[in-house]
Scaffold this motif. Structure first.
Motif, PDB file in Angstrom:
ATOM      1  N   LEU A 155      12.301  85.280  54.247  1.00  0.00           N
ATOM      2  CA  LEU A 155      13.061  85.058  55.597  1.00  0.00           C
ATOM      3  C   LEU A 155      12.373  83.371  55.982  1.00  0.00           C
ATOM      4  O   LEU A 155      13.329  82.810  56.260  1.00  0.00           O
ATOM      5  N   SER A 156      11.012  83.167  55.802  1.00  0.00           N
ATOM      6  CA  SER A 156      10.826  81.799  56.310  1.00  0.00           C
ATOM      7  C   SER A 156      11.358  80.911  55.234  1.00  0.00           C
ATOM      8  O   SER A 156      11.763  79.822  55.603  1.00  0.00           O
ATOM      9  N   ASN A 157      11.217  81.195  53.962  1.00  0.00           N
ATOM     10  CA  ASN A 157      11.870  80.178  52.861  1.00  0.00           C
ATOM     11  C   ASN A 157      13.255  79.735  53.388  1.00  0.00           C
ATOM     12  O   ASN A 157      13.613  78.688  53.072  1.00  0.00           O
ATOM     13  N   THR A 158      14.136  81.044  53.594  1.00  0.00           N
ATOM     14  CA  THR A 158      15.269  80.875  53.803  1.00  0.00           C
ATOM     15  C   THR A 158      15.706  80.029  55.098  1.00  0.00           C
ATOM     16  O   THR A 158      16.549  79.116  55.151  1.00  0.00           O
ATOM     17  N   ALA A 159      15.139  80.577  56.209  1.00  0.00           N
ATOM     18  CA  ALA A 159      15.354  79.930  57.333  1.00  0.00           C
ATOM     19  C   ALA A 159      15.093  78.251  57.699  1.00  0.00           C
ATOM     20  O   ALA A 159      15.451  77.575  58.139  1.00  0.00           O
ATOM     21  N   ARG A 160      13.812  78.341  57.145  1.00  0.00           N
ATOM     22  CA  ARG A 160      13.052  76.905  57.284  1.00  0.00           C
ATOM     23  C   ARG A 160      13.845  75.794  56.356  1.00  0.00           C
ATOM     24  O   ARG A 160      14.041  74.699  56.764  1.00  0.00           O
ATOM     25  N   THR A 161      14.320  76.217  55.274  1.00  0.00           N
ATOM     26  CA  THR A 161      15.006  75.300  54.320  1.00  0.00           C
ATOM     27  C   THR A 161      16.298  74.921  54.850  1.00  0.00           C
ATOM     28  O   THR A 161      16.880  73.821  54.799  1.00  0.00           O
ATOM     29  N   ALA A 162      17.029  75.955  55.643  1.00  0.00           N
ATOM     30  CA  ALA A 162      18.216  75.596  56.378  1.00  0.00           C
ATOM     31  C   ALA A 162      17.926  74.518  57.441  1.00  0.00           C
ATOM     32  O   ALA A 162      18.687  73.638  57.736  1.00  0.00           O
ATOM     33  N   LEU A 163      16.753  74.798  58.164  1.00  0.00           N
ATOM     34  CA  LEU A 163      16.524  73.465  59.169  1.00  0.00           C
ATOM     35  C   LEU A 163      16.139  72.105  58.504  1.00  0.00           C
ATOM     36  O   LEU A 163      16.662  71.342  58.983  1.00  0.00           O
ATOM     37  N   TRP A 164      15.554  72.056  57.286  1.00  0.00           N
ATOM     38  CA  TRP A 164      15.386  71.205  56.580  1.00  0.00           C
ATOM     39  C   TRP A 164      16.735  70.327  56.009  1.00  0.00           C
ATOM     40  O   TRP A 164      17.027  69.065  56.301  1.00  0.00           O
ATOM     41  N   ALA A 165      17.710  71.260  55.767  1.00  0.00           N
ATOM     42  CA  ALA A 165      19.034  70.692  55.305  1.00  0.00           C
ATOM     43  C   ALA A 165      19.643  70.023  56.657  1.00  0.00           C
ATOM     44  O   ALA A 165      20.237  68.869  56.570  1.00  0.00           O
ATOM     45  N   TRP A 166      19.550  70.645  57.644  1.00  0.00           N
ATOM     46  CA  TRP A 166      20.094  70.210  58.985  1.00  0.00           C
ATOM     47  C   TRP A 166      19.533  68.908  59.361  1.00  0.00           C
ATOM     48  O   TRP A 166      20.163  67.974  59.825  1.00  0.00           O
ATOM     49  N   THR A 167      18.289  68.890  59.381  1.00  0.00           N
ATOM     50  CA  THR A 167      17.390  67.638  59.541  1.00  0.00           C
ATOM     51  C   THR A 167      18.015  66.488  58.619  1.00  0.00           C
ATOM     52  O   THR A 167      18.046  65.424  59.116  1.00  0.00           O
ATOM     53  N   LYS A 168      18.088  66.750  57.476  1.00  0.00           N
ATOM     54  CA  LYS A 168      18.514  65.748  56.351  1.00  0.00           C
ATOM     55  C   LYS A 168      19.666  65.336  56.753  1.00  0.00           C
ATOM     56  O   LYS A 168      20.093  63.560  56.696  1.00  0.00           O
ATOM     57  N   THR A 169      20.786  66.061  57.386  1.00  0.00           N
ATOM     58  CA  THR A 169      21.925  65.505  57.699  1.00  0.00           C
ATOM     59  C   THR A 169      22.019  64.745  59.124  1.00  0.00           C
ATOM     60  O   THR A 169      22.668  63.782  59.258  1.00  0.00           O
ATOM     61  N   ALA A 170      21.303  65.335  59.947  1.00  0.00           N
ATOM     62  CA  ALA A 170      21.252  64.870  61.417  1.00  0.00           C
ATOM     63  C   ALA A 170      20.474  63.442  61.221  1.00  0.00           C
ATOM     64  O   ALA A 170      20.981  62.261  62.172  1.00  0.00           O
ATOM     65  N   ALA A 171      19.472  63.347  60.489  1.00  0.00           N
ATOM     66  CA  ALA A 171      18.698  62.026  60.686  1.00  0.00           C
ATOM     67  C   ALA A 171      19.612  60.783  60.390  1.00  0.00           C
ATOM     68  O   ALA A 171      19.675  59.609  60.825  1.00  0.00           O
ATOM     69  N   ALA A 172      20.646  60.964  59.323  1.00  0.00           N
ATOM     70  CA  ALA A 172      21.523  59.830  59.046  1.00  0.00           C
ATOM     71  C   ALA A 172      22.523  59.595  60.138  1.00  0.00           C
ATOM     72  O   ALA A 172      22.755  58.450  60.424  1.00  0.00           O
ATOM     73  N   ASP A 173      22.747  60.647  60.625  1.00  0.00           N
ATOM     74  CA  ASP A 173      23.940  60.348  62.066  1.00  0.00           C
ATOM     75  C   ASP A 173      22.960  59.582  63.172  1.00  0.00           C
ATOM     76  O   ASP A 173      23.794  58.868  63.923  1.00  0.00           O
ATOM     77  N   VAL A 174      21.759  59.956  63.514  1.00  0.00           N
ATOM     78  CA  VAL A 174      21.066  59.300  64.616  1.00  0.00           C
ATOM     79  C   VAL A 174      20.291  57.739  64.327  1.00  0.00           C
ATOM     80  O   VAL A 174      19.730  57.115  64.985  1.00  0.00           O
ATOM     81  N   ALA A 175      20.295  57.540  62.715  1.00  0.00           N
ATOM     82  CA  ALA A 175      19.435  56.436  62.518  1.00  0.00           C
ATOM     83  C   ALA A 175      19.694  55.350  63.101  1.00  0.00           C
ATOM     84  O   ALA A 175      18.842  54.547  63.380  1.00  0.00           O
ATOM     85  N   ALA A 176      21.048  55.010  63.425  1.00  0.00           N
ATOM     86  CA  ALA A 176      21.240  53.496  64.109  1.00  0.00           C
ATOM     87  C   ALA A 176      20.876  53.533  65.591  1.00  0.00           C
ATOM     88  O   ALA A 176      21.183  52.522  66.158  1.00  0.00           O
ATOM     89  N   SER A 177      20.442  54.863  66.239  1.00  0.00           N
ATOM     90  CA  SER A 177      20.224  54.690  67.446  1.00  0.00           C
ATOM     91  C   SER A 177      18.830  54.754  67.884  1.00  0.00           C
ATOM     92  O   SER A 177      18.442  55.014  68.916  1.00  0.00           O
ATOM     93  N   GLY A 178      18.014  54.309  66.952  1.00  0.00           N
ATOM     94  CA  GLY A 178      16.492  54.140  67.198  1.00  0.00           C
ATOM     95  C   GLY A 178      15.691  55.549  67.154  1.00  0.00           C
ATOM     96  O   GLY A 178      14.640  55.514  67.800  1.00  0.00           O
ATOM     97  N   ILE A 179      16.305  56.696  66.799  1.00  0.00           N
ATOM     98  CA  ILE A 179      15.813  57.921  66.489  1.00  0.00           C
ATOM     99  C   ILE A 179      15.756  58.112  65.277  1.00  0.00           C
ATOM    100  O   ILE A 179      16.421  58.078  64.414  1.00  0.00           O
ATOM    101  N   THR A 180      14.292  59.127  64.949  1.00  0.00           N
ATOM    102  CA  THR A 180      14.053  59.611  63.692  1.00  0.00           C
ATOM    103  C   THR A 180      13.971  61.121  63.830  1.00  0.00           C
ATOM    104  O   THR A 180      13.648  61.711  64.858  1.00  0.00           O
ATOM    105  N   ILE A 181      14.461  61.860  62.975  1.00  0.00           N
ATOM    106  CA  ILE A 181      14.402  63.097  63.015  1.00  0.00           C
ATOM    107  C   ILE A 181      13.715  63.494  61.741  1.00  0.00           C
ATOM    108  O   ILE A 181      14.070  63.224  60.585  1.00  0.00           O
ATOM    109  N   ASN A 182      12.450  64.162  61.574  1.00  0.00           N
ATOM    110  CA  ASN A 182      11.721  64.691  60.470  1.00  0.00           C
ATOM    111  C   ASN A 182      11.079  66.054  60.321  1.00  0.00           C
ATOM    112  O   ASN A 182      11.075  66.503  61.422  1.00  0.00           O
ATOM    113  N   VAL A 183      10.649  66.445  59.227  1.00  0.00           N
ATOM    114  CA  VAL A 183       9.917  67.719  59.100  1.00  0.00           C
ATOM    115  C   VAL A 183       8.509  67.622  58.684  1.00  0.00           C
ATOM    116  O   VAL A 183       8.324  66.825  57.833  1.00  0.00           O
TER     117      VAL A 183
END
Length: 242
Positions: A155-183
């Motif tokens: 359960l942890s492996n599945t849900a947290r990896t989903a969050l990591w995938a979202w993070t990787k995607t969202a980080a590129a979206d906000v990079a030009a705004s002075g915002i970082t998103i990391n795990v």
């Protein structure tokens, strides 16, 4: 090193104990004003008092991150109290143990709600306000299992990896705004959850305090070019190369 956090405002969830608590204390030690949230009022009160005794400033909001309304409320309270929001550290307790073929739909959906969607909701609520200021840090506390799945923690492996995938995607979206998103991906740390599961024989464990300092660095000014990364804080236990 000046981490550039003095006077900034941070929200930390699941902050009453363990890694969330250590992260809140570390941020406060760097001068951030911290809004802490968890389900147990008495533990939050103790944390706020400890931060105040050390010369910091904190405020508590009791709530359960599975409540879809709580993330927006936390952002609203931070803005009402301090007029800004700069940092989000989203944490949540781990789901029950279970092997992949044994967990059912309800358990998977519950894990996704707690360990992925709750954190995503908080980021979605916070990022627009960070964008207005041109600066922001979002750190999700997940698990080293996003790099190397852990047996019996499907359960942890599945849900947290989903969050990591979202993070990787969202980080590129906000990079030009002075915002970082990391795990921040912890391995074995001396927390109540680890003690409940049992420490593997011969395993090396970290301290919540040291983990909190790593989270605080990811929230800092010097970490401006660290974005879309899962930082393993596990003493070298993860064996994968990525």
């Amino acid at each position: 090193m000046d981490l550039g956090l003095s006077g900034r405002v941070a929200v930390v969830t699941a902050a009453s104990k363990g890694l969330g608590r250590a992260s809140a204390l570390a941020l406060a030690a760097e001068g951030a004003r911290v809004l802490v949230s968890a389900r147990t009022a008495s533990l939050l009160d103790e944390l706020v008092a400890e931060i105040a005794a050390a010369g910091g400033e904190a405020h508590a909001v009791v709530g359960d991150m599975t409540d879809p309304a709580l993330p927006a409320r936390l952002v609203e309270v931070a803005l009402e109290r301090w007029g800004r929001l700069d940092v989000v550290v989203a944490n949540a307790g781990g789901p029950p143990t279970g092997r992949a073929l044994d967990v059912d739909d309800d358990a998977l959906l519950a894990a996704f709600q707690v360990n992925a969607l709750a954190s995503i909701r908080l980021a979605r609520a916070a990022v627009p306000h960070m964008t207005e200021r041109g600066w922001g840090r979002v750190v999700f506390i997940a698990s080293a299992s996003v790099k190397q799945p852990i047996r019996d923690l499907a359960l942890s492996n599945t849900a947290r990896t989903a969050l990591w995938a979202w993070t990787k995607t969202a980080a590129a979206d906000v990079a030009a705004s002075g915002i970082t998103i990391n795990v921040a991906a912890p391995g074995l740390h001396a927390t109540d959850r680890l003690l409940e599961r049992g420490v593997p024989a011969g395993a090396r464990t970290g301290t919540p305090e040291d983990f909190g300092k790593v989270v605080t660095f990811l929230c800092s000014e010097p970490a401006a070019f660290v974005n879309g990364t899962a930082v393993a804080v596990d003493g070298g236990a993860t064996l994968g190369l990525l």
